[in-house]
Design an enzyme around this catalytic site. Structure first.
Site, PDB file in Angstrom:
ATOM      1  CG  ASP A 101      -1.679   1.235   1.444  1.00 20.47           C
ATOM      2  OD1 ASP A 101      -2.354   1.658   0.489  1.00 20.47           O
ATOM      3  OD2 ASP A 101      -1.602   1.822   2.540  1.00 20.47           O
ATOM      4  CB  ALA A 115      -1.204   7.112   2.295  1.00 17.54           C
ATOM      5  CE  LYS A 173      -7.959   7.120  -0.898  1.00 21.76           C
ATOM      6  NZ  LYS A 173      -7.871   6.328   0.351  1.00 21.76           N
ATOM      7  CG  ASP A 226      -1.972   1.931   6.528  1.00 19.67           C
ATOM      8  OD1 ASP A 226      -1.999   1.786   5.286  1.00 19.67           O
ATOM      9  OD2 ASP A 226      -2.522   2.888   7.105  1.00 19.67           O
TER      10      ASP A 226
END
Length: 277
Positions: free
Chosen positions: A20, A22, A61, A194
Site C-alpha cells: 500500500d 499512504a 476514495k 496499514d
C-alpha cells in the site's frame, strides 16, 4: 515461453511484495488523505472528526466519501447544512472536491517511511519484485509519484483504484499487479498494508497478508510523534492494532515495512513445506 501449468502445491520462494502507499510505504501516519477529506467536507459546512475520516481509510476514495456520508452524525450535519439528503448527488459533490484537492495535497506527504528505501533495496537484493496499490486514482497520484521517486522510493508496478472494477477489499488491484510484474501463483506474494481493508484485500487475493502498525492510519502518528511517545504506550497501541489485524485474518503483523526483508525467510520456509495462505 511455456504457459505456467499448476499441478502441485507451489513450494518455491516468495517472488514479490505488494505494498500500500499512504501509511505503509509513504506518509507516516497517513496524514495526507485526512487533510483532503476534512477540507472537502468543510467546503459544504461540515467539519468531520478525525476518527470519522480515518474509519473508511484504504478504500477507493468515492466509496470513502460515501461511507462517511452514511455515518449518522455526518448524515445529520449534511441535512442541516445542505437541506438535502446525503445521497449520490452529495457523494459526487464531495468527491469532486476530493479529486480537486488530492493531487496537490498528497505531494506534501510523499516522504517514504523510515527504513522503506533500505527495505526495498534489501528485498530486491533477495530477487523480489516490488508492486504497489492504492485507494487513490491515477490522477491523484500524479504529483506524489515523482516526489516519492526523488526521495528514493519507486516500485516496479503501481495499480490505482480507478484501474480495476472495484477497489479494496476486492483482490483486483493485487491481481493486476501480478500481471504487470509477471508473478504467479498468488501465494508467492506478500501483500502489506496499514488498514483492515488492506488485510482483507490480501486474503481475498490468496496472498500472505501483513499488517503494519507504527506507520498506520489507525495510529495516525508522524515519525516524530511516535518517537516522542513513552515506549510502553507506543507498544500498547501497536499491540492493540496488531490484534485487530490478526482478528481480521492477517498472517503476520510488523511494526513497519522496514521489517519486511526479515519476514521473507519465514514465508519461504512455509512455502517449502507446501503451505498456502
Amino acid at each position: 515461453m511455456k504457459p505456467f501449468l499448476r499441478r502441485t502445491a507451489y513450494t518455491g520462494p516468495v517472488q514479490a511484495v505488494i505494498l500500500d502507499w499512504a501509511g505503509t510505504a509513504v506518509d507516516h501516519g497517513c496524514r495526507g488523505p485526512v487533510a483532503v477529506f476534512s477540507r472537502a467536507f468543510e467546503r459544504y459546512g461540515i467539519t468531520p472528526e478525525v476518527a470519522e475520516v480515518r474509519a473508511p481509510m484504504g478504500r477507493e476514495k468515492r466509496e470513502h466519501v460515501q461511507a462517511m456520508l452514511a455515518m449518522p452524525r455526518l448524515a445529520g450535519l449534511w441535512r442541516a447544512a445542505q437541506h438535502s439528503a446525503p445521497d449520490d448527488a452529495a457523494t459526487n459533490a464531495v468527491f469532486a472536491a476530493v479529486q480537486e484537492l488530492m493531487p496537490e495535497t498528497l505531494a506534501d506527504y510523499a516522504a517514504p517511511v523510515p527504513g522503506c528505501v533500505q527495505a526495498i533495496a534489501a528485498l530486491r537484493a533477495q530477487g523480489l519484485k516490488i508492486g504497489s496499490c492504492t485507494g487513490y486514482s491515477r490522477d491523484m497520484m500524479a504529483r506524489l509519484l515523482p516526489r516519492a521517486e526523488a526521495a528514493g522510493y519507486k516500485p516496479d508496478a503501481l495499480v490505482t483504484a480507478d484501474e480495476v472494477p472495484q477497489g479494496r477489499p476486492w483482490p483486483w488491484m493485487c491481481y493486476l499487479n501480478c500481471q504487470r510484474l509477471g508473478v504467479h501463483p498468488p501465494e508467492a506474494v506478500i501483500k502489506a498494508g496499514d488498514t483492515i481493508a488492506d488485510i482483507e484485500e490480501g486474503i481475498n487475493a490468496g496472498m500472505w497478508s501483513v499488517g503494519v502498525t507504527r506507520t498506520s492510519n489507525a495510529l495516525g502518528l508522524t515519525a516524530q510523534e511516535a518517537a516522542a511517545l513513552p515506549v510502553e504506550e507506543l507498544c500498547r497501541r501497536e499491540q492493540e492494532l496488531g490484534r485487530a489485524f490478526l482478528d481480521a485474518g492477517a498472517h503476520y503483523v510488523l511494526s513497519s515495512i522496514a521489517d519486511l526483508p526479515g519476514l521473507v525467510d519465514q514465508v519461504n520456509a512455509r512455502l517449502a513445506r507446501g503451505e498456502r495462505p
